[in-house]
Design a protein around this motif. Structure first.
Motif, mmCIF file in Angstrom:
data_model
loop_
_atom_site.group_PDB
_atom_site.id
_atom_site.type_symbol
_atom_site.label_atom_id
_atom_site.label_comp_id
_atom_site.label_asym_id
_atom_site.label_seq_id
_atom_site.Cartn_x
_atom_site.Cartn_y
_atom_site.Cartn_z
ATOM 1 N N ILE A 52 0.837 -1.206 0.000
ATOM 2 C CA ILE A 52 0.000 0.000 0.000
ATOM 3 C C ILE A 52 0.868 1.250 0.000
ATOM 4 O O ILE A 52 0.628 2.200 -0.757
ATOM 5 C CB ILE A 52 -0.944 -0.012 1.215
ATOM 6 N N SER B 192 2.425 1.797 -3.457
ATOM 7 C CA SER B 192 1.505 2.248 -4.503
ATOM 8 C C SER B 192 1.181 3.726 -4.387
ATOM 9 O O SER B 192 0.894 4.387 -5.392
ATOM 10 C CB SER B 192 0.224 1.415 -4.452
ATOM 11 N N TYR B 193 1.212 4.272 -3.165
ATOM 12 C CA TYR B 193 0.931 5.697 -3.011
ATOM 13 C C TYR B 193 1.950 6.570 -3.741
ATOM 14 O O TYR B 193 1.643 7.714 -4.101
ATOM 15 C CB TYR B 193 0.908 6.079 -1.526
ATOM 16 N N VAL C 269 -6.661 -6.249 -7.524
ATOM 17 C CA VAL C 269 -7.390 -6.067 -6.266
ATOM 18 C C VAL C 269 -8.737 -6.778 -6.321
ATOM 19 O O VAL C 269 -9.110 -7.512 -5.392
ATOM 20 C CB VAL C 269 -7.585 -4.566 -5.977
#
Length: 469
Positions: free
Chosen positions: A73, A76-77, A102
């Motif tokens: 996570i 990916s930001y 996802v």
């Protein structure tokens, strides 16, 4: 920060976060499949030893899976912060692919994970096995979609470019199954299985050194070494096919991997085993090489031409030294894994697999080698793609967001501090779990004759139990 500009810091930050991230999925992909095998063996044989091993490794899987999700996570930001220009230009292609990961694979993993970890007594053995199988398939599905995204960036096809410079999808089949994707998927999945086998083998070897009669350690070690001797040769073969594909589509990367500055239009390129690549003089200093072997390996022909870095503009060449050495680390570890597997096979054939203390020590030393090889392979792939984010079409310099160097530097420092504390603690906890033995005592009646890898139970020290603690 150390005189680095914003793009250099952004690259370092992404490399740092992806290096932390990739080791956890590489482990959880293989471990999920191992758990499915253990669950299936228990269902098939009724032997309690497999269920005990399943319960032992499922806790480790849960921790590794959680750290993989968290690190993914965060990584990916960065597409929306440091690399927002890349996201704008490539988003119409890579966005849906990551969304599919996802919606399909991750939801499959997450949906059945709770049942796998906590639901056996509630849903029954068969449904529990099905849930474990779905988690394993989900982890493989995640690898499918993520590698499809990355492979498209390596060998883009099936797209167009609109009036504002965005990549737009024209043929999803061509995008997903781009030229390098099948080779990279096989290579990565096999790497995950090798990584898991080496970790399981190291844990089994550790407990065999403490007690060679430890039945759980015997099963772990035998299964891990069996996996190693099967998968390591397959990985070497897959790497050969992957190299041929890379030569066709990314010749500059191959030239950097081989350390070839000069081209060899008539073939006969030497294999440089070791040396110090010197980009300034365009030579490999102190080279130790074998004549003609590079041509034979890469083209399977002594006379086929091979390109050199001199065939490409200076600003389109990857950093040679990094790619050169990371590739050699990966290959050397691959052959070391094969050597360990052969050693274990010989010991198995001689009937003393559980008595070879030096073999067990070697397995412990090789335990982390799968992670190192995965990182080295990933560095070879990603640094070898430079200076492009989308190979040949979108440069890294044109992909970075207009963010100040100070902002990137401060977030990089924060990542380093938090990652080492958080993931250091998680890794320490996993190692603590691995250090514990399978159980205090394993009933012989629960073990029975083990029908995998030719293992036979160790002789009992009394008529009821084998002590393992």
């Amino acid at each position: 920060m150390l005189g680095l500009d914003a793009i250099e810091l952004a690259r370092i930050q992404f490399a740092f976060t992806v290096s932390f991230h990739i080791i956890f999925p590489a482990f959880s992909i293989g471990l999920a499949s191992y758990l499915a095998v253990l669950n299936g063996l228990h269902l098939w044989t009724g032997k309690d030893i497999y269920l005990r091993l399943f319960n032992y490794w499922k806790t480790i899987f849960a921790v590794a899976f959680g750290m993989g999700v968290v690190s993914g996570i965060v990584m990916s930001y960065q597409f929306g912060t440091n690399w927002s220009v890349f996201s704008d230009k490539a988003g119409p292609v890579i966005g849906p692919l990551m969304g599919y990961e996802v919606l399909s694979a991750f939801f499959l993993e997450a949906g059945f994970l709770g049942v796998m970890l906590f639901g056996r007594e509630k849903v029954g053995a068969r449904a529990h096995f099905f849930a474990t199988l779905m988690v394993a398939i989900g982890t493989l599905g995640s690898a499918f979609w993520i590698l499809s995204v990355n492979s498209w960036m390596q060998t883009p096809q099936g797209h167009g470019i609109n009036e504002v410079g965005q990549f737009i999808p024209l043929d999803w089949w061509a995008i997903v199954f781009n030229p390098s994707f099948p080779y990279r998927l096989v290579h990565m999945v096999l790497a995950a299985y090798l990584t898991t086998a080496l970790v399981v083998g190291a844990v089994g070897g550790l407990h065999l050194l403490r007690d060679r009669m430890d039945q759980g350690a015997r099963v772990m070690f035998a299964m891990a070494m069996g996996m190693l001797i099967v998968v390591a040769p397959l990985q070497i073969l897959a790497g050969d096919f992957h190299g041929l594909n890379t030569l066709e589509h990314q010749p500059a990367k191959i030239a950097a991997m081989e350390g070839h500055f000069e081209s060899h239009p008539e073939g006969g390129a030497p294999l440089i085993l070791f040396g110090l690549p010197n980009a300034a003089t365009e030579t490999v200093d102190y080279a130790v090489q074998i004549p003609y072997l590079s041509s034979l390996i890469l083209t399977h022909d002594l006379t086929s031409p091979l390109p050199g870095l001199a065939d490409f503009p200076v600003d389109e060449r990857p950093p040679v030294a990094i790619v050169f050495w990371s590739f050699r680390i990966m290959v050397a570890l691959g052959f070391a894994m094969l050597g360990l597997g052969i050693w274990a096979l010989v010991a198995r054939m001689r009937g003393n697999l559980y008595d070879r203390k030096w073999l067990h020590r070697a397995a412990i030393v090789m335990g982390p080698s799968g992670f190192v090889a995965v990182l080295a392979g990933w560095i070879t792939t990603e640094v070898g793609r430079q200076p492009w984010t989308v190979y040949g079409l979108l440069s890294t310099n044109d992909s970075v967001a207009p963010v100040e160097a100070a902002a990137v530097a401060s977030s990089l420092v924060a990542f380093i501090l938090v990652y080492f504390m958080l993931f250091g603690a998680g890794t320490y906890y996993i190692l603590r779990l691995m250090n514990k033995r399978l159980a205090d005592r394993i009933p012989l009646t629960s073990i029975g004759p083990i029908r995998t890898a030719g293992i036979t139970p160790a002789p009992a020290v009394d008529d009821k139990f084998i002590p393992v603690e």
